[in-house]
Design a protein around this motif. Structure first.
Motif, PDB file in Angstrom:
ATOM      1  N   GLN A   1       0.338   3.642  -1.631  1.00 37.28           N
ATOM      2  CA  GLN A   1       0.790   3.939  -0.268  1.00 37.28           C
ATOM      3  C   GLN A   1       1.934   3.007   0.136  1.00 37.28           C
ATOM      4  N   MET A   2       2.644   2.505  -0.848  1.00 36.25           N
ATOM      5  CA  MET A   2       3.799   1.591  -0.707  1.00 36.25           C
ATOM      6  C   MET A   2       3.331   0.168  -0.441  1.00 36.25           C
ATOM      7  N   ASP A   3       3.167  -0.243   0.833  1.00 35.56           N
ATOM      8  CA  ASP A   3       2.697  -1.581   1.211  1.00 35.56           C
ATOM      9  C   ASP A   3       3.622  -2.718   0.788  1.00 35.56           C
ATOM     10  N   ASN A   4       4.826  -2.397   0.345  1.00 29.51           N
ATOM     11  CA  ASN A   4       5.800  -3.444   0.025  1.00 29.51           C
ATOM     12  C   ASN A   4       7.018  -3.360   0.937  1.00 29.51           C
ATOM     13  N   LEU A   5       6.919  -2.571   2.019  1.00 28.42           N
ATOM     14  CA  LEU A   5       8.066  -2.356   2.889  1.00 28.42           C
ATOM     15  C   LEU A   5       8.098  -3.390   4.010  1.00 28.42           C
ATOM     16  N   TYR A   6       9.312  -3.580   4.564  1.00 25.45           N
ATOM     17  CA  TYR A   6       9.542  -4.670   5.502  1.00 25.45           C
ATOM     18  C   TYR A   6       8.867  -5.953   4.990  1.00 25.45           C
TER      19      TYR A   6
ATOM     20  N   PRO B   1       2.923   0.148   5.106  1.00 26.30           N
ATOM     21  CA  PRO B   1       2.420   0.640   6.389  1.00 26.30           C
ATOM     22  C   PRO B   1       1.103   0.013   6.845  1.00 26.30           C
ATOM     23  N   SER B   2       0.628  -1.005   6.133  1.00 29.65           N
ATOM     24  CA  SER B   2      -0.652  -1.592   6.509  1.00 29.65           C
ATOM     25  C   SER B   2      -0.541  -2.594   7.645  1.00 29.65           C
TER      26      SER B   2
ATOM     27  N   ALA C   1      -6.093   3.673   4.529  1.00 25.72           N
ATOM     28  CA  ALA C   1      -6.001   4.266   5.866  1.00 25.72           C
ATOM     29  C   ALA C   1      -4.746   5.108   6.004  1.00 25.72           C
ATOM     30  N   PHE C   2      -3.640   4.662   5.399  1.00 27.53           N
ATOM     31  CA  PHE C   2      -2.383   5.413   5.497  1.00 27.53           C
ATOM     32  C   PHE C   2      -2.458   6.709   4.696  1.00 27.53           C
ATOM     33  N   ILE C   3      -2.979   6.633   3.493  1.00 28.29           N
ATOM     34  CA  ILE C   3      -3.069   7.832   2.643  1.00 28.29           C
ATOM     35  C   ILE C   3      -3.984   8.873   3.276  1.00 28.29           C
ATOM     36  N   GLU C   4      -5.097   8.417   3.798  1.00 31.17           N
ATOM     37  CA  GLU C   4      -6.105   9.328   4.341  1.00 31.17           C
ATOM     38  C   GLU C   4      -5.864   9.681   5.814  1.00 31.17           C
ATOM     39  N   ARG C   5      -4.811   9.085   6.413  1.00 34.06           N
ATOM     40  CA  ARG C   5      -4.521   9.275   7.829  1.00 34.06           C
ATOM     41  C   ARG C   5      -5.764   8.977   8.673  1.00 34.06           C
ATOM     42  N   SER C   6      -6.391   7.873   8.359  1.00 38.57           N
ATOM     43  CA  SER C   6      -7.638   7.491   9.011  1.00 38.57           C
ATOM     44  C   SER C   6      -7.333   6.684  10.265  1.00 38.57           C
ATOM     45  N   THR C   7      -7.333   7.337  11.412  1.00 39.30           N
ATOM     46  CA  THR C   7      -6.986   6.663  12.660  1.00 39.30           C
ATOM     47  C   THR C   7      -8.089   5.742  13.161  1.00 39.30           C
ATOM     48  N   ASP C   8      -9.315   5.899  12.672  1.00 38.21           N
ATOM     49  CA  ASP C   8     -10.410   5.079  13.166  1.00 38.21           C
ATOM     50  C   ASP C   8     -10.857   4.009  12.170  1.00 38.21           C
ATOM     51  N   SER C   9     -10.093   3.816  11.093  1.00 34.30           N
ATOM     52  CA  SER C   9     -10.423   2.766  10.125  1.00 34.30           C
ATOM     53  C   SER C   9     -10.210   1.401  10.770  1.00 34.30           C
TER      54      SER C   9
END
Length: 533
Positions: free
Chosen positions: A205-210, A254-255, A283-291
């Protein structure tokens, strides 16, 4: 006669109001409608604030000056756009002036150059290789964005990070599908330089951005991406050492954690980096808004290669929080959510309570919960230190377009948060800067004269605070340098002279304009701008 249920509700409401009022810090509304949801925010040496959103999303709620429009046949929504996507704000009056931006600055990066101009790089679509410059001016003048035509980025940069370097040049690190760095101006005609660490830090899910980039006083870069960090010699393109992995999962976009380098002080032989918060992996991959968001923080001595992360927990789990260095060396953690992840409509449970992180306290006593806001600040919100010691809070648009009928609508209000050090009862110990030079030279001595109502007890600090480029939960180029000072010497009529020594070189404080604060018992003055060179 009041019913028991109504009485219970009234008592609960009174308890909430009393509880909020008892917590430190105050809020004020600077403008009810900026017209622009500021995704990127920066404070200029003229005490104005640059607000910057993105193009290609339809009209904003702020018109450009008469006769100005952006025409783009490739724009998917609005070929002829007469609304502003950038503006400059005077926080002392709330007045806004629209600025003209032509190319898409969505999820771009920026940093101030030594001459005080704001260099802004990359973005999406037609902005991915673009370099833009804003030369700020007095509020009585007119200045605007200049989209440079004679130079562009060597590689497209989307979600990259910029850092000013000791020689006044700039490094631009990473970006989506960009496992490289490059420099402005380009070095010896070389464009992008491969930086494999960013590829190592990428996951599904990337996690290496910014990436979090901090210039250390030894001249090397501490670069953090995902859950790992390296000490990078950017001159020779060599990783000098690798730090232990930070427990608790991914921390970058995006974490959506955040990071700050604590105040540089003493002989500038140490630098401490703190990383806080973040989303659960997946959470980003699954679009889990309540994680549930993570509440852990890691703290490491970045100039000790053998050091390990010291762990502690915030009172709240938090994603998309902004970490702001305050003039006295404390850190404000503000904005964000307690569940979900970064991304459009992918977070919930706004975290309305700011936190004060006090680095000098022991583990377990460093966090203080502050007075909450009533305005959720979710995806695309920002926080910036103002010269008067307040923190400007802007933005929040968790939607692809401007949307005002959602649970968390596009936010056009701009607020200011005043930390406890600005309480009225502390006014008699708040110093006022009476005199200081406009420029200070590396290693040189200079005097600062302050006036204080009550007699000074102890040392009055003189601290330099940079003006960073705040975006996506990280303030690019943020640093606070505590200068070596003598005891305050009374000069009569409540004034004191403080002998100061400027930073030794650009590794401690890169050349440029800084806010200079005098700090008396933790209470900062209104800052004056000085140029360090």
């Amino acid at each position: 006669m009041i019913s028991p249920n109504l009485l219970l509700l009234l008592l609960l409401h009174l308890f909430i109001i009393t509880s909020r009022a008892a917590l430190p810090g105050t809020w004020e509304l600077l403008t009810p409608n900026a017209g622009i949801a500021s995704m990127h925010t920066a404070v200029t040496r003229f005490n104005t604030v640059v607000l910057l959103d993105r193009t290609h999303i339809g009209p904003s709620r702020k018109h450009l000056r008469p006769g100005l429009c952006r025409s783009d046949p490739q724009d998917p929504l609005l070929k002829h756009d007469c609304s502003a996507h950038s503006a400059v704000l005077d926080p002392s009056t709330g007045k806004l002036r629209p600025l003209m931006i032509l190319t898409d600055t969505w999820c771009s990066s920026g940093q101030f150059l030594p001459d005080g101009s704001l260099l802004q790089t990359g973005g999406d679509r037609d902005g991915v290789k673009k370099i833009r410059k804003f030369i700020p001016c007095e509020t009585t003048s007119v200045c605007d964005w200049d989209e440079l035509e004679d130079v562009e980025l060597a590689e497209g940069r989307w979600y990259a990070t910029n850092q000013i370097l000791p020689d006044g040049s700039m490094i631009i690190v990473g970006g989506r599908a960009a496992v490289s760095v490059e420099f402005f101006p380009a070095r010896n005609g070389v464009g992008a330089v491969n930086f494999p660490f960013l590829a190592e830090a990428e996951d599904t899910q990337m996690d290496n951005l910014y990436p979090y980039v901090h210039l250390l006083p030894n001249g090397h870069l501490f670069i953090f991406a995902n859950n790992r960090a390296v000490l990078y010699d950017y001159i020779n393109n060599v990783i000098l050492s690798r730090y232990a992995e930070l427990a608790g999962g991914p921390r970058n976009y995006p974490s959506a954690g955040s990071s700050v380098m604590l105040a540089l002080t003493g002989g500038y032989t140490a630098a401490t980096v703190v990383v806080c918060g973040g989303a659960q992996y997946g959470a980003f991959i699954e679009r889990s808004t309540d994680s549930p968001a993570r509440g852990s923080c890691g703290r490491i001595e970045a100039m000790r290669p053998d050091s390990n992360w010291e762990m502690e927990d915030m009172p709240f789990g938090r994603i998309m929080g902004d970490m702001v260095m305050l003039p006295n060396g404390d850190v404000l953690i503000i904005n964000g959510a307690e569940a979900g992840t970064q991304g459009f409509e992918m977070a919930s449970k706004p975290c309305l309570y700011p936190l004060l992180y006090r680095p000098g306290e022991p583990v377990g006593l460093r966090f203080m919960t502050l007075n909450p806001s009533f305005v959720p600040r979710m995806y695309h919100s920002t926080a910036n230190l103002l010269p008067d010691g307040r923190v400007l809070i802007a933005g929040s648009n968790p939607h692809y377009f401007y949307k005002f009928d959602a649970e968390f609508p596009t936010e056009l209000r701009i607020e200011a948060f005043s930390p406890e050090y600005l309480l009225h009862e502390k006014a008699n110990i708040r110093p006022v800067i009476v005199d200081l030079p406009e420029k200070i030279s590396y290693g040189g001595g200079f005097d600062v004269v302050v006036a204080v109502e009550l007699p000074v007890v102890g040392i009055v600090e003189v601290n330099l605070a940079s003006a960073p480029f705040a975006t996506h939960s990280f303030s690019q180029g943020q640093r606070l340098v505590k200068l070596e000072v003598s005891s305050a010497i009374p000069t009569g009529s409540g004034s004191y002279r403080i002998a100061c020594t400027a930073p030794p070189d650009g590794r401690v404080a890169p050349p440029g304009y800084y806010m200079l604060f005098a700090v008396n018992n933790g209470v900062p003055s209104v800052a004056k701008w000085v140029k360090v060179l």
